[in-house]
Design an enzyme around this catalytic site. Structure first.
Site, PDB file in Angstrom:
ATOM      1  N   CYS A  23      -1.053  -7.532   0.737  1.00  0.00           N
ATOM      2  CA  CYS A  23      -1.141  -6.382   0.245  1.00  0.00           C
ATOM      3  C   CYS A  23      -0.159  -4.967  -0.676  1.00  0.00           C
ATOM      4  O   CYS A  23      -0.485  -4.329  -1.315  1.00  0.00           O
ATOM      5  CB  CYS A  23      -1.662  -5.408   1.726  1.00  0.00           C
ATOM      6  SG  CYS A  23       0.039  -5.275   2.588  1.00  0.00           S
ATOM      7  N   HIS A 119       1.211  -2.697   6.528  1.00  0.00           N
ATOM      8  CA  HIS A 119       0.381  -2.698   5.384  1.00  0.00           C
ATOM      9  C   HIS A 119       0.860  -1.648   4.444  1.00  0.00           C
ATOM     10  O   HIS A 119       0.750  -0.367   4.298  1.00  0.00           O
ATOM     11  CB  HIS A 119      -0.899  -2.629   6.035  1.00  0.00           C
ATOM     12  CG  HIS A 119      -2.618  -2.692   5.317  1.00  0.00           C
ATOM     13  ND1 HIS A 119      -2.141  -3.804   4.298  1.00  0.00           N
ATOM     14  CD2 HIS A 119      -3.155  -1.738   4.370  1.00  0.00           C
ATOM     15  CE1 HIS A 119      -3.549  -3.428   2.863  1.00  0.00           C
ATOM     16  NE2 HIS A 119      -3.719  -2.271   3.899  1.00  0.00           N
ATOM     17  N   ASP A 134      -6.193   1.607  -0.896  1.00  0.00           N
ATOM     18  CA  ASP A 134      -6.001   0.569  -0.435  1.00  0.00           C
ATOM     19  C   ASP A 134      -6.625  -0.675  -0.243  1.00  0.00           C
ATOM     20  O   ASP A 134      -7.893  -0.910  -0.043  1.00  0.00           O
ATOM     21  CB  ASP A 134      -6.653   1.165   1.492  1.00  0.00           C
ATOM     22  CG  ASP A 134      -6.222   0.385   2.362  1.00  0.00           C
ATOM     23  OD1 ASP A 134      -5.935  -1.533   2.404  1.00  0.00           O
ATOM     24  OD2 ASP A 134      -6.174   0.499   3.245  1.00  0.00           O
TER      25      ASP A 134
END
Length: 182
Positions: A23, A119, A134
């Site tokens: 991520c 994250h 995202d």
């Protein structure tokens, strides 16, 4: 999952989808709006940050990613950008984008586990509209204009623990011009 850009909800948006625990890499590329970093590049940064470490403290010991904020800051620095810790009085025109660390549920396939991990996500303005980039989303999510962005950031911060980094050109960081004097 694909490592390259996903079909964008709005034309011209670059959006990488989540793979492994990358991520941070996806957030960097998404906020920069192009593929500038890979897992190998992030691992190389980790080695530079802790050259003598047997177990590198800046990534997962499994080798699947999960990079810390030091990797993000070093990656941005290599491109003449800086990461600035979030403050309230922002001059949005001076900010390239945001990289935000949020709690995220852990899942195995379709089953959600009672665990939470950190994250990294990216937020960036493209053509006058802010988007949540995202990597866990199938496509970028439209946030809206400045008012909606500020509400989005306030909502994210209220769901602590989280960290919000401003991505700004290094000259903007040095001058402090990302912060309103008010």
């Amino acid at each position: 999952m694909s490592e390259g850009p996903a079909p964008a909800a709005a034309e011209g948006l670059y959006h990488e989808r989540q793979r492994l625990e990358l991520c941070a890499v996806h957030a960097l590329n998404n906020v920069l709006q192009q593929r500038r970093f890979t897992q190998e590049a992030a691992d190389e940064i980790c080695k530079r940050l802790a050259p003598d470490a047997r177990m590198n403290p800046h990534r997962s010991f499994l080798g699947t990613g999960n990079y810390d904020v030091n990797v993000i800051m070093a990656a941005l620095h290599s491109l003449d950008f800086a990461a600035v810790w979030f403050l309230e009085q922002l001059v949005l025109s001076q900010i390239l984008g945001f990289i935000i660390n949020v709690p995220s549920n852990v899942s195995l396939g379709f089953m959600s586990l009672p665990l939470r991990r950190k994250h990294w996500i990216a937020v960036r303005q493209v053509n006058g509209t802010y988007y949540n980039l995202d990597s866990k989303l199938k496509a970028p999510a439209c946030i809206g204009g400045e008012g909606e962005l500020r509400a989005f950031l306030q909502d994210v911060v209220s769901q602590s623990p989280c960290e919000v980094l401003l991505v700004v050109p290094r000259a903007v960081e040095e001058a402090g011009s990302w912060l309103s004097p008010e």
